[in-house]
Design an enzyme around this catalytic site. Structure first.
Site, short mmCIF file in Angstrom:
data_model
loop_
_atom_site.label_atom_id
_atom_site.label_comp_id
_atom_site.label_asym_id
_atom_site.label_seq_id
_atom_site.Cartn_x
_atom_site.Cartn_y
_atom_site.Cartn_z
CE LYS A 1 -3.12 1.00 3.34
NZ LYS A 1 -2.59 2.27 4.38
N GLY B 1 -4.59 8.18 5.60
CA GLY B 1 -3.81 8.78 5.98
C GLY B 1 -2.51 9.29 5.50
NE ARG C 1 -5.04 7.96 10.98
CZ ARG C 1 -4.49 7.75 9.87
NH1 ARG C 1 -4.79 6.90 9.30
NH2 ARG C 1 -3.31 7.22 10.32
CD GLN D 1 0.51 8.22 6.69
OE1 GLN D 1 0.42 9.16 8.01
NE2 GLN D 1 0.04 7.56 6.91
CG ASP E 1 1.11 0.30 9.81
OD1 ASP E 1 0.28 0.96 10.27
OD2 ASP E 1 1.47 0.68 8.39
NE ARG F 1 -4.62 0.09 13.66
CZ ARG F 1 -4.37 0.37 12.22
NH1 ARG F 1 -2.53 -0.55 12.10
NH2 ARG F 1 -4.68 0.06 10.96
NE ARG G 1 -2.12 -2.19 9.06
CZ ARG G 1 -1.91 -1.87 6.87
NH1 ARG G 1 -2.00 -2.90 6.64
NH2 ARG G 1 -1.64 -0.87 6.51
C1 S3P Z 1 2.54 4.78 6.18
C2 S3P Z 1 2.69 4.89 7.92
C3 S3P Z 1 3.28 4.57 8.69
C4 S3P Z 1 2.19 3.76 8.45
C5 S3P Z 1 1.12 4.20 8.01
C6 S3P Z 1 1.54 4.31 6.11
C7 S3P Z 1 3.57 5.24 5.29
O1 S3P Z 1 1.61 6.04 9.54
O2 S3P Z 1 1.19 3.66 9.77
O3 S3P Z 1 -0.10 2.77 7.58
O4 S3P Z 1 3.00 4.95 3.86
O5 S3P Z 1 4.18 5.81 5.41
P1 S3P Z 1 3.29 7.00 10.10
O6 S3P Z 1 3.67 7.52 9.77
O7 S3P Z 1 1.54 7.82 11.01
O8 S3P Z 1 3.76 6.04 11.29
#
Ligand code: S3P
Length: 431
Positions: free
Chosen positions: A23, A96, A124, A170, A316, A347, A389
């Site tokens: 993803k 997100g 969020r 992220q 995750d 979670r 999840r």
């Molecule tokens: C992700 C980063 C993670 C992860 C999310 C996907 C990404 O989040 O939990 O499912 O693709 O950069 P965070 O950056 O908030 O830790």
């Protein structure tokens, strides 16, 4: 409300699963394809709801994206300058990654855009991205407290040095996208290493990014060129089968083409630590994103402690690790994982609450959970709470539970794994 009846499975799980595309990497392939010059071809793209939201947002920004019958995605990029002011609100659905990374891309564009999502997205935290982007010069506004919908009026950005208060790929990625558009060099410092798919993709598209210790440096104004991206299978999706195989007696499951990026493979370390019978049958470590074939067989398991810098490498996978721990001898402690509270659901609450309904011996802590095993689980009426999840974890739990389980909101699973139930059922057919 939709429900799905899940029956327990006393037999073993045997067979092979071709794990669907990652993803995180799928999102980024559309983003980099859109901001680069020329055609980007993506194979094994994840056609889950979240990644479809990313495609829809970039189409609204004027990018031509084709889904070919062969499964290949083709993106016709014209650089950052090729993005146009959207006529409509950009809806990110449940994603997100889409909303936060898009903020970094839109921050450098000289136009106005609005991002919104579903109820979960509206809860969020977004200031973690908006605050540093504002320091770079973007004008970002949001609902009280820092929640979506968000408006972005982008423009010329200045580079800066920024220490991330939370370990978040992220936020790091949003700042890297902004840094690629800023004047000069942006330096981001992470408290702990997080997934590095964005850095790898900058290089794959012909750009440069440097990593020195916990510092990541990127220069603005680079020319990125469209390329071919092969998305490996998602280790976060594979995790549900790794645990299903580890805890269902007599099982033997081969998982093909699983991404093994070291910033994501914490679940492999935890399984090994807990005594799982896990083998890596083959692997390609030299690819832009390392991947391999895994074989999991059921075995006796023991409790462990998961915390510290391991957490970002398996954030995750914590819901499914919690289930794994209910079947291990002794205590498992999951700590330093307060970030779980701001995922698609809280979670800590949803994992503990739902597994308790099935008879697990599990308690919430402020930054994780404590699980005592092994416990025989019982079927119950449980809910995904709209979190993919949590839904998949409960479906795996139902396999080893006595009696029937009713899962509320099972459709949430299509966010990352539309064919999940089909792939799981195929493993039950061979006795
Ligand atoms: C992700 C980063 C993670 C992860 C999310 C996907 C990404 O989040 O939990 O499912 O693709 O950069 P965070 O950056 O908030 O830790």
């Amino acid at each position: 409300m939709k429900t799905r009846l899940l029956t327990s499975h006393s037999g073993s799980l045997v067979g092979t699963v071709a794990i669907p595309g990652d993803k995180s990497i799928s999102h980024r392939s559309v983003m980099f394809g859109s901001i680069s010059q020329g055609i980007t071809k993506v194979t094994n793209f994840l056609l889950g709801d979240d990644c479809l939201s990313t495609i829809s947002c970039f189409r609204k920004l004027g990018v031509k994206i084709e889904e070919h019958a062969s499964g290949e995605l083709r993106i016709y990029g014209s650089g950052f300058q090729g993005l146009n002011e959207p006529k409509e609100v950009l809806n990110v659905g449940n994603s997100g990654t889409t909303i936060r990374l898009m903020m970094g891309i839109l921050a450098g564009r000289d136009f106005f855009s609005v991002l919104e999502g579903d109820e979960s997205i509206a809860r969020r935290p977004m200031t973690r991205v908006a605050t540093p982007l504002s320091k770079m010069g973007a004008k970002i506004d949001f609902r009280n407290g820092g929640f979506a919908p968000i408006s972005v009026r982008g423009g010329a950005l200045n580079s800066f040095e920024y220490k991330l208060p939370v370990a978040s790929a992220q936020v790091k990625s949003a700042l890297l996208f902004a840094g690629l558009q800023a004047k000069g060099e942006t330096v981001i410092t992470e408290p702990e290493a997080t997934r590095d798919h964005t850095e790898r993709m900058i290089r794959q598209f012909g750009g440069t990014v440097e990593k020195e210790g916990n510092n990541i440096k990127v220069r603005g104004g680079q020319n990125l060129q469209g390329t071919s991206v092969r998305v490996p299978g998602d280790i976060s999706s594979a995790a549900f089968f790794l645990v299903a195989g580890a805890i269902s007696e007599g099982s033997s499951i081969t998982l093909e083409n699983v991404g093994l990026n070291p910033t994501r493979s914490g679940i492999v370390d935890v399984l090994n630590e807990m005594g799982a019978d896990l083998q890596i049958l083959s692997q390609d470590l030299d690819a832009a994103e390392p991947a391999g074939t895994l074989l999991i067989r059921s075995s006796r398991l023991k409790g462990t402690t998961v915390g510290g810098e391991m957490i970002p490498r398996l954030i995750d996978e914590i819901p499914i690790i919690a289930l794994l721990a209910t079947q291990a001898d002794g205590v498992t402690v999951i700590k330093d994982a307060g970030e779980l509270k701001v995922k698609e659901t809280n979670r800590i609450d949803t994992v503990v609450g739902e597994l308790k309904k099935m008879g697990a011996n599990i308690e919430a802590t402020d930054d994780g959970m404590i699980i005592q095993g092994p416990t025989a689980l019982q079927g119950a009426c449980v809910s995904s709470h709209g979190d993919h999840r949590i839904g998949m974890m409960l479906a795996v739990a139902s396999l080893i539970s006595e009696g029937e389980t009713i899962l509320e909101n099972p459709e949430a699973i299509s966010v990352s794994y539309p064919k999940f139930f089909e792939d799981l059922d195929n493993l039950k057919k061979i006795k």
